[in-house]
Scaffold this motif. Structure first.
Motif, PDB file in Angstrom:
ATOM      1  N   GLN A   1       0.843  -1.199   0.000  1.00 51.37           N
ATOM      2  CA  GLN A   1       0.000   0.000   0.000  1.00 51.37           C
ATOM      3  C   GLN A   1       0.881   1.254   0.000  1.00 51.37           C
ATOM      4  O   GLN A   1       1.089   1.892   1.028  1.00 51.37           O
ATOM      5  CB  GLN A   1      -0.916  -0.014   1.236  1.00 51.37           C
ATOM      6  N   PRO A   2       1.431   1.613  -1.159  1.00 53.11           N
ATOM      7  CA  PRO A   2       2.305   2.790  -1.235  1.00 53.11           C
ATOM      8  C   PRO A   2       1.514   4.074  -1.434  1.00 53.11           C
ATOM      9  O   PRO A   2       0.329   4.049  -1.777  1.00 53.11           O
ATOM     10  CB  PRO A   2       3.155   2.490  -2.461  1.00 53.11           C
ATOM     11  N   LYS A   3       2.207   5.175  -1.258  1.00 55.08           N
ATOM     12  CA  LYS A   3       1.608   6.475  -1.543  1.00 55.08           C
ATOM     13  C   LYS A   3       1.787   6.850  -3.012  1.00 55.08           C
ATOM     14  O   LYS A   3       1.049   7.677  -3.547  1.00 55.08           O
ATOM     15  CB  LYS A   3       2.245   7.539  -0.657  1.00 55.08           C
ATOM     16  N   ALA A   4       2.781   6.259  -3.652  1.00 60.07           N
ATOM     17  CA  ALA A   4       3.031   6.480  -5.082  1.00 60.07           C
ATOM     18  C   ALA A   4       3.751   5.261  -5.636  1.00 60.07           C
ATOM     19  O   ALA A   4       4.459   4.552  -4.912  1.00 60.07           O
ATOM     20  CB  ALA A   4       3.875   7.730  -5.306  1.00 60.07           C
ATOM     21  N   THR A   5       3.545   5.013  -6.925  1.00 57.77           N
ATOM     22  CA  THR A   5       4.140   3.845  -7.587  1.00 57.77           C
ATOM     23  C   THR A   5       4.808   4.275  -8.877  1.00 57.77           C
ATOM     24  O   THR A   5       4.269   5.112  -9.614  1.00 57.77           O
ATOM     25  CB  THR A   5       3.061   2.791  -7.899  1.00 57.77           C
ATOM     26  N   VAL A   6       5.978   3.700  -9.156  1.00 55.71           N
ATOM     27  CA  VAL A   6       6.634   3.886 -10.437  1.00 55.71           C
ATOM     28  C   VAL A   6       6.733   2.537 -11.129  1.00 55.71           C
ATOM     29  O   VAL A   6       7.294   1.585 -10.575  1.00 55.71           O
ATOM     30  CB  VAL A   6       8.052   4.485 -10.292  1.00 55.71           C
ATOM     31  N   LEU A   7       6.155   2.447 -12.323  1.00 55.28           N
ATOM     32  CA  LEU A   7       6.239   1.235 -13.128  1.00 55.28           C
ATOM     33  C   LEU A   7       7.439   1.345 -14.058  1.00 55.28           C
ATOM     34  O   LEU A   7       7.566   2.313 -14.799  1.00 55.28           O
ATOM     35  CB  LEU A   7       4.961   1.051 -13.957  1.00 55.28           C
ATOM     36  N   ALA A   8       8.314   0.347 -14.006  1.00 58.08           N
ATOM     37  CA  ALA A   8       9.491   0.319 -14.884  1.00 58.08           C
ATOM     38  C   ALA A   8       9.705  -1.128 -15.316  1.00 58.08           C
ATOM     39  O   ALA A   8      10.717  -1.746 -15.010  1.00 58.08           O
ATOM     40  CB  ALA A   8      10.711   0.869 -14.162  1.00 58.08           C
ATOM     41  N   LEU A   9       8.727  -1.647 -16.032  1.00 59.87           N
ATOM     42  CA  LEU A   9       8.657  -3.076 -16.333  1.00 59.87           C
ATOM     43  C   LEU A   9       9.253  -3.461 -17.683  1.00 59.87           C
ATOM     44  O   LEU A   9       9.157  -4.611 -18.100  1.00 59.87           O
ATOM     45  CB  LEU A   9       7.186  -3.535 -16.255  1.00 59.87           C
ATOM     46  N   GLY A  10       9.856  -2.512 -18.383  1.00 59.66           N
ATOM     47  CA  GLY A  10      10.524  -2.845 -19.637  1.00 59.66           C
ATOM     48  C   GLY A  10       9.574  -2.984 -20.808  1.00 59.66           C
ATOM     49  O   GLY A  10       8.365  -2.771 -20.692  1.00 59.66           O
ATOM     50  N   GLY A  11      10.142  -3.342 -21.949  1.00 53.98           N
ATOM     51  CA  GLY A  11       9.353  -3.522 -23.163  1.00 53.98           C
ATOM     52  C   GLY A  11       8.876  -4.944 -23.315  1.00 53.98           C
ATOM     53  O   GLY A  11       8.404  -5.557 -22.350  1.00 53.98           O
ATOM     54  N   ALA A  12       9.029  -5.491 -24.518  1.00 55.57           N
ATOM     55  CA  ALA A  12       8.503  -6.835 -24.782  1.00 55.57           C
ATOM     56  C   ALA A  12       9.515  -7.699 -25.518  1.00 55.57           C
ATOM     57  O   ALA A  12       9.149  -8.537 -26.329  1.00 55.57           O
ATOM     58  CB  ALA A  12       7.202  -6.735 -25.578  1.00 55.57           C
ATOM     59  N   SER A  13      10.796  -7.481 -25.225  1.00 56.47           N
ATOM     60  CA  SER A  13      11.822  -8.322 -25.832  1.00 56.47           C
ATOM     61  C   SER A  13      12.696  -8.910 -24.737  1.00 56.47           C
ATOM     62  O   SER A  13      12.755  -8.384 -23.621  1.00 56.47           O
ATOM     63  CB  SER A  13      12.691  -7.516 -26.804  1.00 56.47           C
ATOM     64  N   TRP A  14      13.356 -10.020 -25.051  1.00 54.50           N
ATOM     65  CA  TRP A  14      14.206 -10.711 -24.081  1.00 54.50           C
ATOM     66  C   TRP A  14      13.413 -11.110 -22.834  1.00 54.50           C
ATOM     67  O   TRP A  14      13.767 -10.771 -21.718  1.00 54.50           O
ATOM     68  CB  TRP A  14      15.403  -9.844 -23.676  1.00 54.50           C
ATOM     69  N   ALA A  15      12.322 -11.850 -23.053  1.00 58.39           N
ATOM     70  CA  ALA A  15      11.447 -12.240 -21.939  1.00 58.39           C
ATOM     71  C   ALA A  15      12.204 -12.978 -20.849  1.00 58.39           C
ATOM     72  O   ALA A  15      11.896 -12.832 -19.659  1.00 58.39           O
ATOM     73  CB  ALA A  15      10.302 -13.097 -22.463  1.00 58.39           C
ATOM     74  N   ARG A  16      13.192 -13.756 -21.227  1.00 59.47           N
ATOM     75  CA  ARG A  16      13.919 -14.529 -20.218  1.00 59.47           C
ATOM     76  C   ARG A  16      14.693 -13.635 -19.259  1.00 59.47           C
ATOM     77  O   ARG A  16      15.070 -14.064 -18.158  1.00 59.47           O
ATOM     78  CB  ARG A  16      14.878 -15.509 -20.890  1.00 59.47           C
ATOM     79  N   LEU A  17      14.913 -12.375 -19.659  1.00 59.33           N
ATOM     80  CA  LEU A  17      15.602 -11.433 -18.785  1.00 59.33           C
ATOM     81  C   LEU A  17      14.628 -10.550 -18.023  1.00 59.33           C
ATOM     82  O   LEU A  17      15.043  -9.718 -17.214  1.00 59.33           O
ATOM     83  CB  LEU A  17      16.566 -10.567 -19.586  1.00 59.33           C
ATOM     84  N   GLY A  18      13.332 -10.726 -18.275  1.00 56.19           N
ATOM     85  CA  GLY A  18      12.325 -10.003 -17.504  1.00 56.19           C
ATOM     86  C   GLY A  18      11.422  -9.073 -18.282  1.00 56.19           C
ATOM     87  O   GLY A  18      10.386  -8.643 -17.768  1.00 56.19           O
TER      88      GLY A  18
END
Length: 391
Positions: free
Chosen positions: A149-166
């Motif tokens: 339950q944060p007060k603010a969130t930053v999404l930094a989930l990357g694009g859609a390549s190299w799925a094995r790296l995340g």
């Protein structure tokens, strides 16, 4: 759990956002789905981590094309000079190569990442690995489902390549459910498929050096590599967007000679000399010679036409390599879905950064610099958001 800020994704953008939130005095939980942070950064640094590019601001910005105006203020705050100062601040000296590319002296990502993580940990970062985002504030973790339950969130989930790296783009379904219209993903900085004849097999893995590549209005000096499935490498990546959008690929095998000089060289060769011998005497060998024999036959008889062909050798591409094999992706969250602070208009208190955003750039330091810059921008904006709420 109730940290002040939640950052999801421990790549360069997420780490930089967490860095700035800690600097502003907030507690930060950084959630990473993989067993360790910075996996794509480490992979990129295996052959020499290209941090940024030392060149004029306008030249640097121009590579971002239609995203130039969007990224301009972020790169003005954290551009090539600031990236170098940041690396030095972590004890990693840098040097600039002859092409303007900037590298750490260690030529690897691991010392830089290790120093950065150590600094963040010493400042109180709560890093949780194997935490997979389920949407909202829920995570699947080794200890079972967890809520934050944060007060603010930053999404930094990357694009859609190299799925094995995340970077698998799975987050897109969460944002779509929120009513956020995304730009479809496309591969960027990728190789291209070519149906080579059997005689090219000996050249697989061999470099094409001292060439210029053209696609549409673009022309770049660079190198490429012949592979079993086609052609790839830095020169290809530099023109990959134009190729992806339908431009044909032409390779100049003699970029340091103009057509007239090359024509004279060809005319001076003995009458009746074989094509192979002529090409060798002109200076072609290895992969470059093989490529000429593969793509230029039947060779025209006239010297001028033969020179023109060698100066603009057409390479018959089938299409781009699959998106998961691309270095990066285009597409993602469009500018219109975000405020100037990179906050999602339809999700107050949630910010986004890095390759999630709809921008693309060639390799050469541009990708990493923009990821760091947008991460910093989003982290600072999230801090201001929380300060305004507490005030």
């Amino acid at each position: 759990m109730t940290p002040d800020a939640l950052v999801i994704g421990a790549g360069p953008a997420g780490l930089m956002a967490a860095d700035r939130l800690l600097a502003a005095g907030f507690t930060v939980l950084l959630a990473e789905a993989k067993p360790s942070p910075g996996r794509k950064l480490l992979m990129a640094g295996k052959s020499g981590l290209n941090l940024t590019k030392a060149e004029t601001a306008e030249r640097f910005l121009s590579v971002y094309a239609e995203a130039e105006d969007w990224l301009r203020p972020m790169l003005a705050v954290f551009g090539p000079d600031q990236v170098q100062d940041w690396a030095r601040g972590l004890g990693q000296e840098v040097f600039t190569g002859s092409s303007g590319r900037v590298f750490p002296q260690a030529m690897k990502a691991s010392p830089l990442l290790r120093a950065w993580l150590g600094d963040l940990s010493a400042r109180g970062l709560d890093l949780r690995t194997r935490w997979r985002w389920l949407g909202g504030t829920s995570f699947a973790t080794p200890e079972g489902q967890q809520q934050v339950q944060p007060k603010a969130t930053v999404l930094a989930l990357g694009g859609a390549s190299w799925a094995r790296l995340g970077s698998d783009g799975a987050w897109s379904s969460v944002l779509t459910e929120k009513g956020i219209a995304l730009v479809p993903f496309k591969p960027a900085n990728m190789g291209f498929l070519v149906d080579w004849s059997p005689h090219m097999a000996k050249q697989f893995g061999q470099p094409l050096k001292s060439i210029a590549l053209s696609a549409g209005t673009l022309r770049v000096r660079g190198e490429a590599v012949i592979s079993g499935r086609g052609i790839e490498g830095g020169g290809i990546y530099a023109v990959s967007r134009a190729l992806r959008e339908g431009a044909a690929l032409f390779i100049d095998l003699f970029p340091d000679r103009d057509s007239e000089a090359l024509t004279e060289k060809i005319e001076a060769r003995p009458k009746g000399e074989t094509v192979v011998n002529t090409l060798k005497k002109l200076g072609l060998s290895g992969a470059s010679l093989a490529l000429a024999l593969e793509c230029a036959r039947p060779f025209p008889a006239e010297a001028a036409a033969r020179a023109a062909l060698l100066k603009a050798l057409p390479v018959p591409l089938i299409g781009p390599r699959p998106m998961d094999e691309a270095i990066s992706t285009a597409g993602g969250i469009p500018r219109a879905a975000l405020t100037d602070d990179l906050m999602l208009r339809q999700w107050p208190g949630v910010f986004a950064a890095g390759e999630m955003l709809d921008w693309e750039a060639p390799t050469g330091g541009y990708l990493l610099t923009a990821c760091l810059a947008t991460g910093r921008w989003a982290g600072d904006a999230a801090a201001r958001f929380m300060q305004s709420r507490s005030g």
